[in-house]
Scaffold this motif. Structure first.
Motif: not given
Ligand code: UDP
Ligand code: MG
Length: 321
Positions: A264-279
């Motif tokens: 299964q491919t890991v999709s979506g950079w939105a979640s990535l950006i959100v977590s970078i900002w959150a952390i």
């Protein structure tokens, strides 16, 4: 003599209320002296916290008219808490008991009777506790309540609904003098002294005249000072949060590895950006909190004086004699 009472009143630009405060306190003192509750040479000590109006002039006039009034003039404005401790520590050597109150007549003067009674029964600290906050604005009431809840949660124990209206014996003041901290939050320090304590309920009135010297900005910084000078729990909470985030990230990597092998491919950079900002945000917050404590250490290490006294009328009189 065992009953010499000093009432310490920090004053910052209080020219509008001072004469009325003095008049009502004088009346109370006369009654207390007549009934023998306090010594005849008891004093009412106003602390001028670098006022820019006629406050000091009024204090000097009062002193000239009636020796029951005395005054302490600070070298400049140092804020309520510092003015208060300056007064307490200055009169300590002259007094058997000291009551601290505000200049604006918000603290009910009649509650003094009960405080002094409790002192005679052997109490070293008697807290004045408001029976209700009906007279405060809705905003002040709710924010103050939330603040004291938070303080207690964080381990900084204070007496609920107690401002700085309290009686302390000489022994308790000697104890207080040994707390050398520059970051001062008296409401949190006094309960650490111990000895026999009690409380007296009183009705908090509205300010007699003039405006509050505690605007929102000062109130917030007072609250912040209280928490950080009494508790290190925020630092521990940050460590706990860091640990939790680390744990979650390990769980996530396990999930992603499993998903990788399942094709299964890991999709979506939105979640990535959100977590970078959150952390990133959390990290900055964490550094900020730790920095706050380092700042506190810095101030304490300097060991600067908490106040400087320009004049103490009481002692000037003694020299003249
Ligand atoms: N006060 C002071 N220095 C300051 C600010 C306030 O000595 O820098 C004194 C003020 O004159 C008053 C007491 O502290 O006697 C409490 O202030 P205020 O009544 O304005 O606060 P509030 O009751 O609104 O919280
Ligand atoms: Mg007030």
């Amino acid at each position: 003599m065992k009953n010499r009472l000093f009432t310490v009143i920090p004053c910052y630009n209080e020219e509008e209320v001072l004469s009325e405060t003095a008049r009502r306190l004088r009346k109370k003192y006369t009654a207390l002296m007549q009934s023998g509750q306090i010594a005849k040479d008891s004093r009412i000590a106003f602390v001028n916290d670098g006022s820019s109006d006629r406050t000091w002039q009024i204090i000097c006039d009062l002193h000239a008219q009636d020796p029951v009034f005395t005054g302490i003039d600070l070298s400049r404005n140092r804020g309520h808490q510092n003015a208060l401790i300056a007064g307490l520590l200055t009169v300590k050597a002259h007094a058997d008991m000291v009551i601290s109150m505000d200049a604006d007549l918000q603290d009910d003067i009649d509650a003094m009777d009960e405080m002094i009674e409790k002192y005679h029964e052997g109490c070293d600290i008697v807290y004045g506790v408001r029976n209700s906050r009906k007279k405060d604005s809705f905003f002040k009431r709710t924010t103050a309540e939330a603040f004291y809840r938070l303080m207690n949660r964080l381990g900084a124990k204070t007496v609920f609904n107690h401002a700085d209206y309290r009686l302390m014996s000489r022994r308790a003041l000697d104890g207080l003098a040994q707390f050398r901290e520059v970051n001062l939050f008296l409401r949190g320090l006094v309960p650490m002294i111990g000895y026999r304590t009690d409380t007296v309920l009183y009705e908090r009135h509205e300010r007699f005249a003039g405006e509050s010297k505690y605007p929102l900005k000062k109130m917030l910084s007072f609250a912040f000072e209280g928490i950080t000078s009494l508790s290190t729990k925020p630092i521990r909470m940050i460590s706990a949060l860091g640990f939790l985030l680390f744990f979650i990230s390990i769980l996530m990597s396990i999930i992603f590895i499993v998903e990788f092998f399942l094709g299964q491919t890991v999709s979506g950079w939105a979640s990535l950006i959100v977590s970078i900002w959150a952390i990133g945000g959390l990290l900055m917050l964490a550094i900020g909190v730790v920095g706050e404590y380092i700042g506190k250490i810095y101030m304490e290490v300097k060991d600067r004086p908490r106040f400087l006294i320009a004049r103490f009328l009481e002692e000037e009189d003694e020299h003249e004699e």
